[in-house]
Design a protein around this motif. Structure first.
Motif: not given
Length: 311
Positions: A63-68
């Protein structure tokens, strides 16, 4: 180019590849690539899940990679998803659900009923362990971590009489012939969202939303949303034996839910039915019924236990 983030296990890669192929079939001109991301749950393999932390162990880094913006789509097993999704993200599609039930894989017995007294069964799930202890208090439950291939291998290397796993993973990886017994949800309730995939996207990305929407299955979405509303109301994580299963029968949503004590001695189970357009409200209603019938006491005790372990 649409970039899909996924864990690197055989099952996760199968699921991500399935989504990739489905997306390209829906949009033949679309280019899709996979990006493998290691999560906290993948790195910590020698500690029971309930002691590592709550739900989100297998999704946060993705999810962190999706957000960034490093990826455009995240593919998860729905049962790994916390009830609350981070701000800025949403579930763009829920494809048709695979079999949601649990299964026994055994080399020594044809069913849980046939399992010898003092038999050893491995599972990484407090939910499975609690229901197993309730059904067969004479059986020893052994904590078992690792991906599906690892757990099946440990059936022999750890001298186990059986393991309990999700049917969906066995079917997707072509190992349905290894299933010894399919555990009927009427008798043994599965995890919230078990068998379903979550295709997660950024909430402000209409282009990607349009790409993934054709993969959504309305019936699966209705049932999963009912289950997730139930989980959200109970504020459940992987430290709590919570189970729920919704299905559509004769144009009605029927859902069973339970909360159990860790030792399996107390198991509170109730059901609810209603129209599909009220699916999420039905999930909340079922949770409220369980809370009113003693689940609140169990949940408070489990939360205190989990807090004490993490101190």
């Amino acid at each position: 180019m649409l970039r899909i983030g996924t864990r690197g296990s055989a099952l996760a890669l199968w699921q991500a590849e399935w989504v990739k192929q489905a997306l390209m079939q829906a949009s033949p001109d679309l280019q899709v690539a996979l990006s493998i991301i290691k999560t906290k749950g993948d790195k910590i393999l020698d500690v029971p899940l309930a002691q590592v932390g709550g739900k989100g162990l297998f999704v946060k880094e993705i999810e962190d990679r999706l957000l960034d913006g490093a990826i455009d789509v995240a593919v998860h097993s729905m049962k790994d998803m916390p009830a609350q999704i981070p701000p800025g993200l949403c579930i763009g599609a829920i494809p048709a659900r695979e079999a949601p039930f649990d299964v026994l894989v055994s080399n020594t017995a044809m069913s849980l009923t046939d399992m010898p007294s003092n038999g050893r069964i491995g599972t990484s799930s407090l939910r499975r362990a609690a229901q197993l202890k309730h059904l067969r208090p004479d059986i020893e439950v052994v904590s078992l971590r690792g991906n599906l291939d690892t757990r099946i291998r440990k059936l022999t290397t750890e001298n186990l009489d059986g393991i309990l796993v999700a049917a969906a993973g066995m079917i997707r990886l072509g190992m349905a012939d290894r299933i010894t017994e399919r555990l009927d949800p009427v008798r043994f309730l599965p995890a919230i969202g078990q068998g379903a995939l979550a295709i997660e996207i950024r909430a402000d990305d209409p282009q990607t939303r349009a790409c993934v929407e054709p993969l959504n299955d309305p019936a699966s979405q209705i049932c999963v949303l009912a289950e997730r509303a139930f989980l959200d109301r109970l504020e459940g994580g992987c430290q709590v034996p919570i189970a729920g299963h919704a299905r559509i029968v004769a144009d009605q949503v029927h859902m069973d839910g339970l909360v159990a004590s860790l030792d399996g001695k107390t198991l509170i189970r109730r059901s609810v039915s209603g129209p599909p357009e009220q699916a999420e409200a039905l999930g909340v209603q079922l949770a409220e019924t369980l809370l009113a019938n003693g689940a609140d006491v169990i949940l408070k005790e489990l939360k205190a236990h989990a807090d004490a372990q993490q101190r």
